[in-house]
Each structure stands twice: as C-alpha cells, then as structure tokens.
Scaffold this motif. Structure first.
Motif, mmCIF file in Angstrom:
data_model
loop_
_atom_site.group_PDB
_atom_site.id
_atom_site.type_symbol
_atom_site.label_atom_id
_atom_site.label_comp_id
_atom_site.label_asym_id
_atom_site.label_seq_id
_atom_site.Cartn_x
_atom_site.Cartn_y
_atom_site.Cartn_z
ATOM 1 N N GLN A 170 19.387 -18.241 -42.154
ATOM 2 C CA GLN A 170 20.897 -17.749 -41.519
ATOM 3 C C GLN A 170 21.804 -18.800 -41.711
ATOM 4 O OE1 GLN A 170 20.653 -16.547 -37.501
ATOM 5 N NE2 GLN A 170 22.819 -16.213 -37.238
ATOM 6 N N THR A 171 23.158 -18.315 -42.097
ATOM 7 C CA THR A 171 24.217 -19.283 -42.152
ATOM 8 C C THR A 171 25.189 -18.739 -41.115
ATOM 9 O OG1 THR A 171 25.514 -18.124 -43.889
ATOM 10 C CG2 THR A 171 23.810 -19.869 -44.646
ATOM 11 N N ALA A 172 26.516 -19.471 -40.845
ATOM 12 C CA ALA A 172 27.353 -18.775 -40.051
ATOM 13 C C ALA A 172 27.698 -17.338 -40.306
ATOM 14 C CB ALA A 172 28.786 -19.620 -40.289
ATOM 15 N N THR A 192 21.334 -26.915 -44.930
ATOM 16 C CA THR A 192 22.468 -27.869 -44.479
ATOM 17 C C THR A 192 22.478 -27.496 -42.982
ATOM 18 O OG1 THR A 192 24.173 -26.330 -45.156
ATOM 19 C CG2 THR A 192 23.252 -27.995 -46.765
ATOM 20 N N ASN A 193 23.509 -28.632 -42.400
ATOM 21 C CA ASN A 193 23.977 -28.482 -41.067
ATOM 22 C C ASN A 193 24.514 -27.047 -40.751
ATOM 23 O OD1 ASN A 193 23.004 -30.989 -40.252
ATOM 24 N ND2 ASN A 193 24.680 -32.171 -40.931
ATOM 25 N N GLY A 194 24.218 -26.491 -39.906
ATOM 26 C CA GLY A 194 24.862 -25.166 -39.348
ATOM 27 C C GLY A 194 24.011 -24.211 -39.932
ATOM 28 N N PHE A 206 9.360 -18.173 -35.470
ATOM 29 C CA PHE A 206 9.819 -19.521 -34.837
ATOM 30 C C PHE A 206 11.020 -19.983 -35.327
ATOM 31 C CE2 PHE A 206 6.763 -20.696 -37.977
ATOM 32 C CZ PHE A 206 7.107 -21.845 -38.259
ATOM 33 N N LYS A 207 11.842 -20.614 -34.632
ATOM 34 C CA LYS A 207 13.033 -21.397 -35.032
ATOM 35 C C LYS A 207 12.641 -22.803 -35.633
ATOM 36 C CE LYS A 207 17.780 -22.461 -33.669
ATOM 37 N NZ LYS A 207 18.882 -22.507 -32.742
ATOM 38 N N VAL A 208 12.966 -23.149 -36.761
ATOM 39 C CA VAL A 208 12.299 -24.482 -37.442
ATOM 40 C C VAL A 208 13.385 -25.684 -36.985
ATOM 41 C CG1 VAL A 208 11.964 -25.478 -39.679
ATOM 42 C CG2 VAL A 208 11.171 -23.036 -39.226
ATOM 43 N N LYS A 209 12.892 -26.701 -36.481
ATOM 44 C CA LYS A 209 13.664 -27.684 -36.601
ATOM 45 C C LYS A 209 13.916 -28.647 -37.781
ATOM 46 C CE LYS A 209 11.691 -28.510 -31.809
ATOM 47 N NZ LYS A 209 11.001 -29.438 -30.911
ATOM 48 N N PHE A 210 15.185 -29.019 -37.944
ATOM 49 C CA PHE A 210 15.266 -29.732 -39.171
ATOM 50 C C PHE A 210 14.518 -30.910 -39.481
ATOM 51 C CE2 PHE A 210 19.205 -27.426 -39.560
ATOM 52 C CZ PHE A 210 19.609 -27.462 -40.757
ATOM 53 N N SER A 211 13.798 -31.613 -38.380
ATOM 54 C CA SER A 211 12.963 -32.630 -38.570
ATOM 55 C C SER A 211 11.444 -32.020 -39.315
ATOM 56 C CB SER A 211 12.676 -33.095 -37.236
ATOM 57 O OG SER A 211 12.001 -32.519 -36.513
#
Length: 214
Positions: A170-172, A192-194, A206-211
C-alpha cells in the motif's frame, strides 16, 4: 485483518484477496487459471493437484464472506483456451455471485467466451472514489486497487535466516494485491517511507515493520 481506506472497511485475507465490506465484494488479482495446463501441454511436469488449489481457495473465500460480487483485477486466465477452461466454466456455474473481470495483459481469451458465462469484461471500474485496474495507475482523486506486480517482501531475522512472503503493498493512493494463483512468482518491491506492507504467512496477515525488511 481489517483496515480502513477513505472511510471504507476492507478485510485482507491470508489467501491473497480483499473483501470490501460495504460493497459485499471480493477483490482478487492474478489467478492465472490455465497456467498448469499450459505448462503440462508443453511437457513440463507440473502436479495436477495444483489445478484444484485455486478453486478450493475461491470456495473458501465465498464460504467465509458470502459476497454478492467477485471482481478479478486482471490475469484471470494465463493463456489461450486450454483444457482448464471447462473446469473454470463449471466452477462459475456452481456459484451465484456476479463476476466481473478487469482486463489484464494475460487476458487474451475472446470476450465472447466470458460473456457466455455471464462474466463482464471491462478495462477498468470506478466505484465511488476507488479505481479498480490491473496495472498500477495514479489518477487524481482516486484510490487505486490493482495487481500485475505480484508483490512480495523479504524479511530478515537477527541471524542469517530470512523469509520471502507474498504481501499487500500500500502507498498513499494505491493498494497492490498479491497474486492469488498458487503457481505464480513474486516481485520483491523495495519499500520507502509512507508505504505500508501487509505480509502473508500461513493463515495470518500482519503489518510488516520496516526494521524487518531489506
């Protein structure tokens, strides 16, 4: 997993589909029916059991959500007509749901074949401020649901262990669905961020964390 986009509730299912609650509609992309038969025809030993897996998963989704409509976001059938078409035709007559196909680059079968099964074939669909396509697009004022990319994500642990999973990307103003087909590959997109990535593992979204990503 339930998420909210523009005040609408969507359920992300671990089989790779999205259920649009208010519209009572299933969104599914890149099934690639007929791919197993296509490869077997050319002498590649693909297990016949894979022929039924997509249909079993579709039946599971229908039983879970009881949708009124199923919208396939392109690449429903992988190639020209082959031995699997009759299996697909039999499945469509076994369900009551309206079916719409948004044309994808692999959808080369003549529209008349789909019309005979009461399946509408269209290039895109706009519902409220949502735009449904096969290829990802950016259109002012619309949130785009699409496929084509077969998104995947790589997850890395503290050691050298890693996982490669299908995901919702998903993006904006866009959500790219994973490939629904059981015999498809993945394209690993660098976030990327966002961006928001929802990974699929076993029976979980599940929602993936950037880390966790590289």
């Amino acid at each position: 997993m339930n998420i909210t986009i523009r005040n609408q509730i969507f359920t992300l299912h671990h089989l790779g589909a999205i259920y649009w609650n208010d519209k009572k509609t299933l969104l599914i992309s890149d099934v690639h029916f007929g791919k197993v038969a296509h490869f077997r025809k050319h002498g590649i030993a693909i297990p016949r059991a894979l022929l039924n897996e997509n249909y079993n998963n579709l039946d599971t989704l229908i039983a879970s959500f009881d949708p009124e409509k199923i919208i396939f976001l392109g690449d429903l059938f992988h190639s020209i007509l082959n031995a699997e078409w009759e299996l697909f035709a039999d499945w469509t007559t076994s369900i009551r749901q309206e079916i719409i196909l948004i044309e994808g680059n692999h959808d080369v079968i003549a529209k008349e074949n789909y019309l005979d099964l009461d399946i509408a074939v269209i290039p895109e669909l706009r519902l409220d401020d949502f735009l449904l396509t096969h290829h990802p697009v950016e259109t002012n004022g619309y949130f785009n649901f699409c496929g084509h990319i077969h998104p995947g994500v790589k997850l890395f642990g503290l050691g050298r262990q890693h996982l490669k999973l299908a995901c919702f990307f998903q993006t904006a103003n866009q959500m790219i669905l994973p490939a629904f087909g059981s015999f498809t590959g993945k394209y690993f997109i660098a976030p990327t961020n966002g961006n928001i990535i929802y990974g699929i593992a076993d029976a979980t979204v599940f929602k993936v964390k950037f880390s966790e990503q590289v």
